[in-house]
Design a protein around this motif. Structure first.
Motif, PDB file in Angstrom:
ATOM      1  N   CYS A  88       3.625   9.318  -2.572  1.00  0.00           N
ATOM      2  CA  CYS A  88       4.225  10.224  -1.590  1.00  0.00           C
ATOM      3  C   CYS A  88       4.563   9.386  -0.345  1.00  0.00           C
ATOM      4  CB  CYS A  88       3.199  11.309  -1.277  1.00  0.00           C
ATOM      5  SG  CYS A  88       3.827  12.556  -0.186  1.00  0.00           S
ATOM      6  N   GLU A  89       5.815   9.453   0.080  1.00  0.00           N
ATOM      7  CA  GLU A  89       6.284   8.592   1.189  1.00  0.00           C
ATOM      8  C   GLU A  89       5.428   8.776   2.446  1.00  0.00           C
ATOM      9  OE1 GLU A  89      10.400   9.127   2.181  1.00  0.00           O
ATOM     10  OE2 GLU A  89      10.375   7.453   3.586  1.00  0.00           O
ATOM     11  N   HIS A  90       4.917   7.654   2.959  1.00  0.00           N
ATOM     12  CA  HIS A  90       4.027   7.720   4.122  1.00  0.00           C
ATOM     13  C   HIS A  90       4.103   6.435   4.946  1.00  0.00           C
ATOM     14  CE1 HIS A  90       1.522   5.645   1.056  1.00  0.00           C
ATOM     15  NE2 HIS A  90       0.938   5.032   2.103  1.00  0.00           N
ATOM     16  N   MET A  91       3.397   6.431   6.064  1.00  0.00           N
ATOM     17  CA  MET A  91       3.243   5.236   6.898  1.00  0.00           C
ATOM     18  C   MET A  91       1.800   5.198   7.391  1.00  0.00           C
ATOM     19  SD  MET A  91       4.608   6.122  10.718  1.00  0.00           S
ATOM     20  CE  MET A  91       3.052   5.683  11.526  1.00  0.00           C
ATOM     21  N   HIS A  92       1.457   4.092   8.048  1.00  0.00           N
ATOM     22  CA  HIS A  92       0.132   3.965   8.666  1.00  0.00           C
ATOM     23  C   HIS A  92       0.302   3.469  10.093  1.00  0.00           C
ATOM     24  CE1 HIS A  92      -1.538   4.247   4.619  1.00  0.00           C
ATOM     25  NE2 HIS A  92      -0.620   3.365   4.260  1.00  0.00           N
ATOM     26  N   ALA A  93      -0.744   3.700  10.885  1.00  0.00           N
ATOM     27  CA  ALA A  93      -0.738   3.209  12.267  1.00  0.00           C
ATOM     28  C   ALA A  93      -0.997   1.698  12.314  1.00  0.00           C
ATOM     29  CB  ALA A  93      -1.794   3.957  13.073  1.00  0.00           C
ATOM     30  N   ASP A  94      -1.401   1.124  11.177  1.00  0.00           N
ATOM     31  CA  ASP A  94      -1.728  -0.313  11.090  1.00  0.00           C
ATOM     32  C   ASP A  94      -0.991  -0.927   9.912  1.00  0.00           C
ATOM     33  OD1 ASP A  94      -4.175  -0.308  13.050  1.00  0.00           O
ATOM     34  OD2 ASP A  94      -4.516   1.362  11.658  1.00  0.00           O
ATOM     35  N   ILE A  98      13.709   0.149  -1.393  1.00  0.00           N
ATOM     36  CA  ILE A  98      13.646  -1.177  -2.000  1.00  0.00           C
ATOM     37  C   ILE A  98      12.346  -1.237  -2.792  1.00  0.00           C
ATOM     38  CG2 ILE A  98      13.472  -3.669  -1.637  1.00  0.00           C
ATOM     39  CD1 ILE A  98      14.890  -3.341   0.999  1.00  0.00           C
ATOM     40  N   ARG A  99      12.462  -1.506  -4.073  1.00  0.00           N
ATOM     41  CA  ARG A  99      11.271  -1.630  -4.925  1.00  0.00           C
ATOM     42  C   ARG A  99      10.848  -3.087  -5.017  1.00  0.00           C
ATOM     43  NH1 ARG A  99       9.802   2.043  -9.890  1.00  0.00           N
ATOM     44  NH2 ARG A  99       9.298   3.229  -8.026  1.00  0.00           N
ATOM     45  N   ILE A 100       9.582  -3.367  -4.699  1.00  0.00           N
ATOM     46  CA  ILE A 100       9.063  -4.739  -4.718  1.00  0.00           C
ATOM     47  C   ILE A 100       8.038  -4.835  -5.835  1.00  0.00           C
ATOM     48  CG2 ILE A 100       7.939  -6.563  -3.361  1.00  0.00           C
ATOM     49  CD1 ILE A 100       8.642  -4.789  -0.832  1.00  0.00           C
ATOM     50  N   ARG A 101       8.310  -5.721  -6.773  1.00  0.00           N
ATOM     51  CA  ARG A 101       7.397  -5.875  -7.901  1.00  0.00           C
ATOM     52  C   ARG A 101       6.257  -6.808  -7.514  1.00  0.00           C
ATOM     53  NH1 ARG A 101       8.730  -8.498 -13.747  1.00  0.00           N
ATOM     54  NH2 ARG A 101       6.976  -7.578 -14.851  1.00  0.00           N
ATOM     55  N   ILE A 102       5.040  -6.332  -7.693  1.00  0.00           N
ATOM     56  CA  ILE A 102       3.844  -7.097  -7.331  1.00  0.00           C
ATOM     57  C   ILE A 102       3.100  -7.490  -8.594  1.00  0.00           C
ATOM     58  CG2 ILE A 102       1.580  -6.852  -6.174  1.00  0.00           C
ATOM     59  CD1 ILE A 102       4.000  -7.074  -4.313  1.00  0.00           C
ATOM     60  N   ARG A 103       2.845  -8.782  -8.710  1.00  0.00           N
ATOM     61  CA  ARG A 103       2.096  -9.281  -9.866  1.00  0.00           C
ATOM     62  C   ARG A 103       0.946 -10.163  -9.398  1.00  0.00           C
ATOM     63  NH1 ARG A 103       7.016 -11.325 -13.594  1.00  0.00           N
ATOM     64  NH2 ARG A 103       7.973 -11.805 -11.606  1.00  0.00           N
ATOM     65  N   GLU A 104       0.153 -10.614 -10.357  1.00  0.00           N
ATOM     66  CA  GLU A 104      -1.009 -11.439 -10.029  1.00  0.00           C
ATOM     67  C   GLU A 104      -0.637 -12.564  -9.066  1.00  0.00           C
ATOM     68  OE1 GLU A 104      -3.554 -12.499 -13.366  1.00  0.00           O
ATOM     69  OE2 GLU A 104      -3.691 -14.522 -12.541  1.00  0.00           O
ATOM     70  N   GLY A 105      -1.357 -12.654  -7.961  1.00  0.00           N
ATOM     71  CA  GLY A 105      -1.122 -13.715  -6.978  1.00  0.00           C
ATOM     72  C   GLY A 105      -0.232 -13.315  -5.817  1.00  0.00           C
ATOM     73  N   ASP A 106       0.428 -12.160  -5.922  1.00  0.00           N
ATOM     74  CA  ASP A 106       1.308 -11.737  -4.828  1.00  0.00           C
ATOM     75  C   ASP A 106       0.496 -11.090  -3.715  1.00  0.00           C
ATOM     76  OD1 ASP A 106       3.666 -12.544  -6.116  1.00  0.00           O
ATOM     77  OD2 ASP A 106       3.870 -10.614  -7.149  1.00  0.00           O
ATOM     78  N   MET A 107       0.785 -11.514  -2.485  1.00  0.00           N
ATOM     79  CA  MET A 107       0.191 -10.849  -1.323  1.00  0.00           C
ATOM     80  C   MET A 107       1.320 -10.284  -0.493  1.00  0.00           C
ATOM     81  SD  MET A 107      -1.977 -12.197   1.899  1.00  0.00           S
ATOM     82  CE  MET A 107      -3.588 -12.252   1.209  1.00  0.00           C
ATOM     83  N   ILE A 108       1.154  -9.035  -0.090  1.00  0.00           N
ATOM     84  CA  ILE A 108       2.211  -8.376   0.660  1.00  0.00           C
ATOM     85  C   ILE A 108       1.615  -7.717   1.905  1.00  0.00           C
ATOM     86  CG2 ILE A 108       2.055  -6.226  -0.693  1.00  0.00           C
ATOM     87  CD1 ILE A 108       5.078  -6.039  -0.543  1.00  0.00           C
ATOM     88  N   ILE A 109       2.349  -7.840   2.996  1.00  0.00           N
ATOM     89  CA  ILE A 109       1.942  -7.166   4.230  1.00  0.00           C
ATOM     90  C   ILE A 109       3.064  -6.244   4.657  1.00  0.00           C
ATOM     91  CG2 ILE A 109       1.241  -7.427   6.642  1.00  0.00           C
ATOM     92  CD1 ILE A 109       0.184 -10.183   5.968  1.00  0.00           C
ATOM     93  N   LEU A 110       2.750  -4.957   4.697  1.00  0.00           N
ATOM     94  CA  LEU A 110       3.718  -3.968   5.182  1.00  0.00           C
ATOM     95  C   LEU A 110       3.393  -3.716   6.650  1.00  0.00           C
ATOM     96  CD1 LEU A 110       3.566  -1.346   2.261  1.00  0.00           C
ATOM     97  CD2 LEU A 110       4.913  -3.453   2.411  1.00  0.00           C
ATOM     98  N   PRO A 111       4.396  -3.782   7.529  1.00  0.00           N
ATOM     99  CA  PRO A 111       4.089  -3.585   8.946  1.00  0.00           C
ATOM    100  C   PRO A 111       3.682  -2.137   9.253  1.00  0.00           C
ATOM    101  CG  PRO A 111       6.462  -3.691   8.613  1.00  0.00           C
ATOM    102  CD  PRO A 111       5.825  -3.993   7.281  1.00  0.00           C
ATOM    103  N   ALA A 112       2.936  -1.960  10.327  1.00  0.00           N
ATOM    104  CA  ALA A 112       2.597  -0.614  10.806  1.00  0.00           C
ATOM    105  C   ALA A 112       3.901   0.152  11.023  1.00  0.00           C
ATOM    106  CB  ALA A 112       1.827  -0.718  12.121  1.00  0.00           C
ATOM    107  N   GLY A 113       3.912   1.404  10.618  1.00  0.00           N
ATOM    108  CA  GLY A 113       5.068   2.264  10.905  1.00  0.00           C
ATOM    109  C   GLY A 113       6.159   2.260   9.859  1.00  0.00           C
ATOM    110  N   ILE A 114       6.080   1.380   8.839  1.00  0.00           N
ATOM    111  CA  ILE A 114       7.136   1.377   7.802  1.00  0.00           C
ATOM    112  C   ILE A 114       6.844   2.499   6.797  1.00  0.00           C
ATOM    113  CG2 ILE A 114       6.002  -0.287   6.225  1.00  0.00           C
ATOM    114  CD1 ILE A 114       8.757  -1.492   5.627  1.00  0.00           C
ATOM    115  N   TYR A 115       7.874   3.224   6.410  1.00  0.00           N
ATOM    116  CA  TYR A 115       7.709   4.232   5.352  1.00  0.00           C
ATOM    117  C   TYR A 115       7.679   3.520   4.006  1.00  0.00           C
ATOM    118  CZ  TYR A 115       8.829   8.020   8.660  1.00  0.00           C
ATOM    119  OH  TYR A 115       8.824   8.907   9.698  1.00  0.00           O
TER     120      TYR A 115
END
Ligand code: KMT
Ligand code: FE2
Length: 182
Positions: free
Chosen positions: A82-88, A111-128
């Motif tokens: 469900c589309e959401h965001m966080h304060a952090d 934009i769909r981002i495929r995450i596999r073993e070894g991938d680290m992702i940081i989504l900024p605060a406030g992004i849906y």
């Protein structure tokens, strides 16, 4: 190195056949950071420790997302999608398995981002954003956080939320996000 990323429809289905993969710059434009480590190699532990040190990620835990290991699986995966965001920031390091993070681009497309073993992702605060497993239905993720974790998902719309306003300002300025994904 860029993760595979492409545009999908509202329901998560492909829009293009064949898929056109997006360059890493499209993720940087929306403030998403990405690293690729190797959870099986000891060098990665040092790299992970450095990222944690540099970014102040004092908190860490692990979550396994699959039908028989996650309590209230059905409800949780429904909420993740469900589309959401966080304060952090939302920081995830994939130790096993795979899944998809969907983030909104500047034109409000997914934009769909495929995450596999070894991938680290940081989504900024406030992004849906939203998350879903793929057909293999399994992933083990490390969750990182600065200080005491707050996992509260704020469902869209959140246009008056200070973290959302800050995020929108950064995206439209085209600056303010670190471009140093490696
Ligand atoms: C637990 S993986 C990612 C799902 C998500 O967006 C969240 O936890 O907030
Ligand atoms: Fe989230």
């Amino acid at each position: 190195m860029a993760p595979q990323a492409w545009v999908v429809a509202e329901n998560g289905e492909d829009l293009q056949q064949p898929r056109e993969f997006l360059p890493l710059s499209k993720l940087e434009d929306v403030g998403v950071l990405y690293w690729h480590l190797d959870p099986k190699k000891s060098e990665s532990e040092e790299e992970l420790a450095k990222i944690r040190r540099d970014r102040g990620y004092s908190y860490m835990d692990l979550i396994e997302i699959c039908p028989d290991k996650l309590e209230n699986y059905e409800e949780k995966v429904k909420n993740f999608f469900c589309e959401h965001m966080h304060a952090d920031e939302e920081i995830r390091y994939c130790l096993e398995g795979s899944g998809y993070f969907d983030v909104r681009d500047k034109d409000d497309k997914w934009i769909r981002i495929r995450i596999r073993e070894g991938d680290m992702i940081i989504l900024p605060a406030g992004i849906y954003h939203r998350f879903t497993l793929d057909s293999a239905k399994y992933t083990k993720l490390m969750r990182l956080f600065i200080g005491e974790p707050v996992w509260t998902a704020l469902n869209r719309p959140q246009e008056d939320h200070p973290a959302r306003q800050e995020y929108v300002k950064n995206v439209s300025a085209g600056t303010g996000f670190a471009l140093a994904a490696h």
